[in-house]
Design an enzyme around this catalytic site. Sequence first.
Site, PDB file in Angstrom:
ATOM      1  N   ASP A   4      14.964   0.226  -0.021  1.00  0.00           N
ATOM      2  CA  ASP A   4      15.674  -0.092   1.460  1.00  0.00           C
ATOM      3  C   ASP A   4      16.616  -1.071   1.380  1.00  0.00           C
ATOM      4  O   ASP A   4      17.562  -0.901   0.643  1.00  0.00           O
ATOM      5  CB  ASP A   4      14.603  -0.186   2.529  1.00  0.00           C
ATOM      6  CG  ASP A   4      15.217  -0.230   3.952  1.00  0.00           C
ATOM      7  OD1 ASP A   4      16.234   0.159   4.015  1.00  0.00           O
ATOM      8  OD2 ASP A   4      14.356  -0.540   4.857  1.00  0.00           O
ATOM      9  N   PHE A  45      14.029   4.808  10.188  1.00  0.00           N
ATOM     10  CA  PHE A  45      12.912   4.380   9.796  1.00  0.00           C
ATOM     11  C   PHE A  45      11.921   5.350   9.495  1.00  0.00           C
ATOM     12  O   PHE A  45      11.853   6.505  10.762  1.00  0.00           O
ATOM     13  CB  PHE A  45      12.384   3.295  10.916  1.00  0.00           C
ATOM     14  CG  PHE A  45      10.955   2.619  10.456  1.00  0.00           C
ATOM     15  CD1 PHE A  45      11.104   1.619   9.522  1.00  0.00           C
ATOM     16  CD2 PHE A  45       9.609   3.078  10.961  1.00  0.00           C
ATOM     17  CE1 PHE A  45      10.055   0.878   9.235  1.00  0.00           C
ATOM     18  CE2 PHE A  45       8.494   2.601  10.512  1.00  0.00           C
ATOM     19  CZ  PHE A  45       8.659   1.357   9.424  1.00  0.00           C
ATOM     20  N   LYS A  47       0.813  -1.436  -0.044  1.00  0.00           N
ATOM     21  CA  LYS A  47       0.118  -0.061  -0.061  1.00  0.00           C
ATOM     22  C   LYS A  47       0.783   1.315  -0.158  1.00  0.00           C
ATOM     23  O   LYS A  47       0.368   2.240  -0.219  1.00  0.00           O
ATOM     24  CB  LYS A  47      -0.808   0.129   1.221  1.00  0.00           C
ATOM     25  CG  LYS A  47      -1.837  -1.165   1.495  1.00  0.00           C
ATOM     26  CD  LYS A  47      -2.235  -1.032   2.920  1.00  0.00           C
ATOM     27  CE  LYS A  47      -3.229  -2.416   3.257  1.00  0.00           C
ATOM     28  NZ  LYS A  47      -3.526  -2.295   4.711  1.00  0.00           N
ATOM     29  N   ASP A 106       4.080   3.544   6.203  1.00  0.00           N
ATOM     30  CA  ASP A 106       3.593   3.203   7.584  1.00  0.00           C
ATOM     31  C   ASP A 106       4.182   2.593   8.656  1.00  0.00           C
ATOM     32  O   ASP A 106       5.463   2.288   8.437  1.00  0.00           O
ATOM     33  CB  ASP A 106       2.369   2.147   7.415  1.00  0.00           C
ATOM     34  CG  ASP A 106       2.954   0.788   7.141  1.00  0.00           C
ATOM     35  OD1 ASP A 106       3.794   0.428   6.255  1.00  0.00           O
ATOM     36  OD2 ASP A 106       2.425  -0.199   7.814  1.00  0.00           O
ATOM     37  N   LYS A 116      17.263   4.568   0.433  1.00  0.00           N
ATOM     38  CA  LYS A 116      18.192   4.379   1.660  1.00  0.00           C
ATOM     39  C   LYS A 116      19.239   3.490   1.164  1.00  0.00           C
ATOM     40  O   LYS A 116      19.322   2.025   1.755  1.00  0.00           O
ATOM     41  CB  LYS A 116      17.269   3.789   2.810  1.00  0.00           C
ATOM     42  CG  LYS A 116      16.682   4.456   3.751  1.00  0.00           C
ATOM     43  CD  LYS A 116      15.978   3.503   4.786  1.00  0.00           C
ATOM     44  CE  LYS A 116      14.995   3.682   5.425  1.00  0.00           C
ATOM     45  NZ  LYS A 116      14.498   2.644   6.267  1.00  0.00           N
ATOM     46  N   ARG A 137       0.392   6.906   7.441  1.00  0.00           N
ATOM     47  CA  ARG A 137       0.186   6.736   6.090  1.00  0.00           C
ATOM     48  C   ARG A 137      -0.369   8.271   5.512  1.00  0.00           C
ATOM     49  O   ARG A 137      -0.139   8.589   4.498  1.00  0.00           O
ATOM     50  CB  ARG A 137      -0.431   5.898   5.482  1.00  0.00           C
ATOM     51  CG  ARG A 137      -0.142   4.403   5.622  1.00  0.00           C
ATOM     52  CD  ARG A 137      -0.804   3.369   4.595  1.00  0.00           C
ATOM     53  NE  ARG A 137      -0.724   1.953   4.980  1.00  0.00           N
ATOM     54  CZ  ARG A 137       0.391   1.052   4.576  1.00  0.00           C
ATOM     55  NH1 ARG A 137       1.306   1.645   3.879  1.00  0.00           N
ATOM     56  NH2 ARG A 137       0.513  -0.111   5.115  1.00  0.00           N
ATOM     57  N   GLU A 142       7.457   2.668  -6.633  1.00  0.00           N
ATOM     58  CA  GLU A 142       7.481   2.232  -5.063  1.00  0.00           C
ATOM     59  C   GLU A 142       7.757   3.539  -4.249  1.00  0.00           C
ATOM     60  O   GLU A 142       8.524   4.375  -4.538  1.00  0.00           O
ATOM     61  CB  GLU A 142       8.839   1.276  -4.838  1.00  0.00           C
ATOM     62  CG  GLU A 142       8.751  -0.038  -4.509  1.00  0.00           C
ATOM     63  CD  GLU A 142       8.096  -0.246  -3.348  1.00  0.00           C
ATOM     64  OE1 GLU A 142       6.884   0.523  -2.929  1.00  0.00           O
ATOM     65  OE2 GLU A 142       8.170  -1.265  -2.640  1.00  0.00           O
ATOM     66  N   ASP A 143       7.524   3.407  -3.102  1.00  0.00           N
ATOM     67  CA  ASP A 143       7.799   4.294  -2.227  1.00  0.00           C
ATOM     68  C   ASP A 143       8.963   4.505  -1.726  1.00  0.00           C
ATOM     69  O   ASP A 143       9.534   5.490  -1.471  1.00  0.00           O
ATOM     70  CB  ASP A 143       6.680   4.215  -0.825  1.00  0.00           C
ATOM     71  CG  ASP A 143       6.937   2.769  -0.325  1.00  0.00           C
ATOM     72  OD1 ASP A 143       7.507   1.886  -0.691  1.00  0.00           O
ATOM     73  OD2 ASP A 143       6.166   2.179   0.847  1.00  0.00           O
TER      74      ASP A 143
END
Length: 180
Positions: free
Chosen positions: A103, A152, A44, A159, A131, A165, A99-100
Amino acid sequence: MDEKKDILKVLASEEELKETVKRLGRQITEDYKDKNLLLVSILKGAIVFMSDLLREVKCDCVIDFMAVSSYSGNKTTGVVKFKKDLDINPEGKDILIVEDILDSGITLNYLKGVLEDRNAASIKVCALLDKPGNRRVDIKADYSGIVIPDEFVVGYGLDYNENYRNLPYVGVLRPEVYEK
Ligand code: IMP
Ligand code: MG
């Protein structure tokens, strides 16, 4: 959620996010104007980014969604669970995965692998946040928004246990919140 109490600092303001999305949209528009663009957003976390980016892409495109999960709280389990596949057949399409955050890279590496067997014309990756300090597999975003330190973060779709979010910016979550 007590926003003021839970967020340690803002890493990307609304203004910076807006500028970044515009820049990425311009690049994508230029690069895909004669192509067959299929934007694939990963549920999400990427929905907010996707909905803003989509309106900055000024060439013909279609959109679809995939869902996977690998996180439990604020830690990656390293194992990607496949939850939802594409509705559109990607054969012959130029796929851009939206993509958000990139990582460890495990999720995107897995998704690229899944899509590679489907006869797409091309597969590229656009990640809003990157990241690089936490990478575990060798993967780079073809379109990269903002490089952030290995902390983080939440907000703008991202989220912690499904919360935060809806924050309009990206911020670092106070460690006390997930250490509780
Ligand atoms: P990766 O597989 O480790 O590259 O992580 C990819 C996914 O993990 C992202 O799509 C996010 O959903 C989630 N993720 C990674 N880092 C963060 C973070 O700092 N905050 C929230 N979610 C994160
Ligand atoms: Mg995600």
